[in-house]
Design a protein around this motif. Structure first.
Motif, PDB file in Angstrom:
ATOM      1  N   LEU A  68       0.781  -1.235   0.000  1.00 14.12           N
ATOM      2  CA  LEU A  68       0.000   0.000   0.000  1.00 14.12           C
ATOM      3  C   LEU A  68       0.812   1.283   0.000  1.00 14.12           C
ATOM      4  CD1 LEU A  68      -2.538  -1.147   2.761  1.00 14.12           C
ATOM      5  CD2 LEU A  68      -2.885  -1.187   0.283  1.00 14.12           C
ATOM      6  N   GLY A  69       2.119   1.208   0.094  1.00 16.49           N
ATOM      7  CA  GLY A  69       2.910   2.403   0.340  1.00 16.49           C
ATOM      8  C   GLY A  69       3.458   3.169  -0.843  1.00 16.49           C
ATOM      9  N   GLU A  70       3.680   2.511  -1.972  1.00 22.03           N
ATOM     10  CA  GLU A  70       4.423   3.181  -3.040  1.00 22.03           C
ATOM     11  C   GLU A  70       3.686   4.360  -3.661  1.00 22.03           C
ATOM     12  OE1 GLU A  70       7.154   2.382  -6.982  1.00 22.03           O
ATOM     13  OE2 GLU A  70       6.171   0.679  -6.015  1.00 22.03           O
ATOM     14  N   THR A  71       2.387   4.256  -3.841  1.00 19.42           N
ATOM     15  CA  THR A  71       1.653   5.338  -4.505  1.00 19.42           C
ATOM     16  C   THR A  71       1.751   6.636  -3.717  1.00 19.42           C
ATOM     17  OG1 THR A  71       0.132   3.715  -5.427  1.00 19.42           O
ATOM     18  CG2 THR A  71      -0.559   5.998  -5.515  1.00 19.42           C
ATOM     19  N   ILE A  72       1.616   6.558  -2.409  1.00 18.94           N
ATOM     20  CA  ILE A  72       1.703   7.770  -1.596  1.00 18.94           C
ATOM     21  C   ILE A  72       3.142   8.263  -1.497  1.00 18.94           C
ATOM     22  CG2 ILE A  72       1.858   6.732   0.700  1.00 18.94           C
ATOM     23  CD1 ILE A  72      -0.481   9.098   1.103  1.00 18.94           C
ATOM     24  N   PHE A  73       4.092   7.343  -1.442  1.00 15.98           N
ATOM     25  CA  PHE A  73       5.511   7.688  -1.432  1.00 15.98           C
ATOM     26  C   PHE A  73       5.855   8.460  -2.705  1.00 15.98           C
ATOM     27  CE2 PHE A  73      10.045   6.939  -1.786  1.00 15.98           C
ATOM     28  CZ  PHE A  73      10.493   6.876  -0.471  1.00 15.98           C
ATOM     29  N   GLN A  74       5.441   7.914  -3.840  1.00 14.67           N
ATOM     30  CA  GLN A  74       5.708   8.541  -5.127  1.00 14.67           C
ATOM     31  C   GLN A  74       5.043   9.912  -5.229  1.00 14.67           C
ATOM     32  OE1 GLN A  74       3.910   6.646  -8.551  1.00 14.67           O
ATOM     33  NE2 GLN A  74       5.606   7.287  -9.849  1.00 14.67           N
ATOM     34  N   ALA A  75       3.817  10.021  -4.745  1.00 18.36           N
ATOM     35  CA  ALA A  75       3.108  11.309  -4.796  1.00 18.36           C
ATOM     36  C   ALA A  75       3.830  12.358  -3.960  1.00 18.36           C
ATOM     37  CB  ALA A  75       1.671  11.133  -4.312  1.00 18.36           C
ATOM     38  N   CYS A  76       4.350  11.974  -2.812  1.00 15.22           N
ATOM     39  CA  CYS A  76       5.110  12.926  -1.991  1.00 15.22           C
ATOM     40  C   CYS A  76       6.337  13.420  -2.752  1.00 15.22           C
ATOM     41  CB  CYS A  76       5.528  12.280  -0.666  1.00 15.22           C
ATOM     42  SG  CYS A  76       4.205  12.142   0.539  1.00 15.22           S
ATOM     43  N   VAL A  77       7.039  12.490  -3.375  1.00 17.54           N
ATOM     44  CA  VAL A  77       8.232  12.853  -4.147  1.00 17.54           C
ATOM     45  C   VAL A  77       7.856  13.820  -5.269  1.00 17.54           C
ATOM     46  CG1 VAL A  77       9.981  11.951  -5.724  1.00 17.54           C
ATOM     47  CG2 VAL A  77       9.521  10.773  -3.562  1.00 17.54           C
ATOM     48  N   GLN A  78       6.803  13.519  -5.997  1.00 21.25           N
ATOM     49  CA  GLN A  78       6.390  14.361  -7.120  1.00 21.25           C
ATOM     50  C   GLN A  78       5.955  15.753  -6.682  1.00 21.25           C
ATOM     51  OE1 GLN A  78       3.377  11.837  -8.838  1.00 21.25           O
ATOM     52  NE2 GLN A  78       4.862  10.725 -10.095  1.00 21.25           N
ATOM     53  N   GLN A  79       5.343  15.857  -5.503  1.00 21.32           N
ATOM     54  CA  GLN A  79       4.833  17.142  -5.026  1.00 21.32           C
ATOM     55  C   GLN A  79       5.849  17.913  -4.185  1.00 21.32           C
ATOM     56  OE1 GLN A  79       1.911  18.403  -5.961  1.00 21.32           O
ATOM     57  NE2 GLN A  79       1.492  16.567  -7.136  1.00 21.32           N
ATOM     58  N   GLY A  80       6.985  17.294  -3.867  1.00 20.46           N
ATOM     59  CA  GLY A  80       7.951  17.950  -2.990  1.00 20.46           C
ATOM     60  C   GLY A  80       7.498  17.952  -1.537  1.00 20.46           C
ATOM     61  N   GLN A 129      15.919   3.403  -4.224  1.00 18.82           N
ATOM     62  CA  GLN A 129      16.474   3.210  -5.560  1.00 18.82           C
ATOM     63  C   GLN A 129      15.617   3.897  -6.627  1.00 18.82           C
ATOM     64  OE1 GLN A 129      19.513   1.719  -6.103  1.00 18.82           O
ATOM     65  NE2 GLN A 129      19.520   1.864  -3.890  1.00 18.82           N
ATOM     66  N   ARG A 130      14.309   3.802  -6.483  1.00 17.94           N
ATOM     67  CA  ARG A 130      13.405   4.356  -7.498  1.00 17.94           C
ATOM     68  C   ARG A 130      13.234   5.864  -7.416  1.00 17.94           C
ATOM     69  NH1 ARG A 130       8.697  -0.228  -6.831  1.00 17.94           N
ATOM     70  NH2 ARG A 130       9.966  -1.917  -7.664  1.00 17.94           N
ATOM     71  N   TYR A 131      13.258   6.443  -6.224  1.00 16.67           N
ATOM     72  CA  TYR A 131      12.796   7.821  -6.067  1.00 16.67           C
ATOM     73  C   TYR A 131      13.797   8.802  -5.469  1.00 16.67           C
ATOM     74  CZ  TYR A 131       8.346   5.625  -7.038  1.00 16.67           C
ATOM     75  OH  TYR A 131       7.328   4.915  -7.628  1.00 16.67           O
ATOM     76  N   GLN A 132      14.963   8.347  -5.071  1.00 22.35           N
ATOM     77  CA  GLN A 132      15.906   9.231  -4.398  1.00 22.35           C
ATOM     78  C   GLN A 132      16.299  10.443  -5.248  1.00 22.35           C
ATOM     79  OE1 GLN A 132      19.297   7.276  -2.738  1.00 22.35           O
ATOM     80  NE2 GLN A 132      20.216   9.156  -2.008  1.00 22.35           N
ATOM     81  N   GLU A 133      16.625  10.221  -6.491  1.00 19.75           N
ATOM     82  CA  GLU A 133      17.058  11.341  -7.337  1.00 19.75           C
ATOM     83  C   GLU A 133      15.926  12.339  -7.571  1.00 19.75           C
ATOM     84  OE1 GLU A 133      20.185  12.085  -8.082  1.00 19.75           O
ATOM     85  OE2 GLU A 133      20.631  10.332  -6.847  1.00 19.75           O
ATOM     86  N   GLU A 134      14.730  11.838  -7.832  1.00 19.51           N
ATOM     87  CA  GLU A 134      13.583  12.729  -8.033  1.00 19.51           C
ATOM     88  C   GLU A 134      13.263  13.499  -6.743  1.00 19.51           C
ATOM     89  OE1 GLU A 134       8.959  12.665  -9.618  1.00 19.51           O
ATOM     90  OE2 GLU A 134      10.089  10.803  -9.592  1.00 19.51           O
TER      91      GLU A 134
END
Length: 166
Positions: free
Chosen positions: A60-72, A90-95
C-alpha cells in the motif's frame, strides 16, 4: 500556528478519532483509495509533511511515497520493511532531491515502545527526592492480545510469501 489533519478511507472512523483528540482544530481528509495516484497527488499537494501509517507498505505504500516525491512533500513513515525502503530509495531518491522532498522511513520503528518507557521512567523518577534516583536498567515487554502478531505484521508476512518460493 500548527495546522494538521488526519486522513484515511472511512469518514466515520476519522470523525470518531477526531472526537477523541485533545484539539478541535484538526482537519479530516478522506482518501478512499491509497492506490489511486491522482487521489494521492491531491492529498500530498495539500500538505507540507505527510506521516504514513498505511502498511503493509509493500502493498500500500508506493503510490503515496511517489506522490510525496512528485509534489515535494516531506514524507515520514513507521515501516519496518527494509526491502521496501531500499526499493523506494532506488526508485525515487534522485527525483526527491530535485523536488526537495525529504524521505524518512523507519521513524519510530522498534524504538517507540522503548522511548515511551524511558519517558515514563524519567517522569516517575523525577518525583523522587534528591539525586538518589538512578536508572540502572530498563526492560521492555511487548504484549500481543491473544498471543498473535499485529495485523499489519501478518499482512506484510503474507505479502512476502511469493518471494520466498522463488
Amino acid at each position: 500556528r500548527l495546522r494538521w489533519a488526519i486522513a484515511g478511507r472511512s469518514k466515520a472512523k476519522l470523525e470518531s478519532l477526531k472526537s477523541r483528540l485533545a484539539s478541535d482544530d484538526v482537519g479530516v481528509l478522506i482518501c478512499p483509495d491509497v492506490g489511486n495516484a491522482e487521489s494521492m497527488r491531491d492529498l500530498t499537494s495539500s500538505t507540507k509533511i505527510l506521516v504514513s501509517a498505511v502498511g503493509p507498505y509493500t502493498l500500500l505504500g508506493e503510490t503515496i511515497f511517489q506522490a510525496c516525491v512528485q509534489q515535494g512533500t516531506h514524507y515520514v513513515d513507521v515501516t519496518g520493511e527494509v526491502d521496501w525502503v531500499w526499493r523506494m530509495k532506488q526508485r525515487y531518491q534522485e527525483e526527491a532531491k530535485r523536488s526537495g522532498s525529504t524521505l524518512c522511513s523507519f521513524a519510530g520503528y522498534d524504538c517507540v515502545p522503548c522511548d515511551i518507557m524511558l519517558h515514563l521512567a524519567h517522569k516517575e523518577l523525577s518525583k523522587c527526592d534528591g539525586d538518589s534516583a538512578v536508572i540502572t536498567g530498563l526492560e521492555n515487554v511487548c504484549y500481543t492480545p491473544n498471543g498473535v502478531f499485529p495485523r499489519g505484521t501478518i499482512r506484510t508476512t503474507i505479502s512476502k510469501l511469493p518471494e520466498l518460493s522463488t
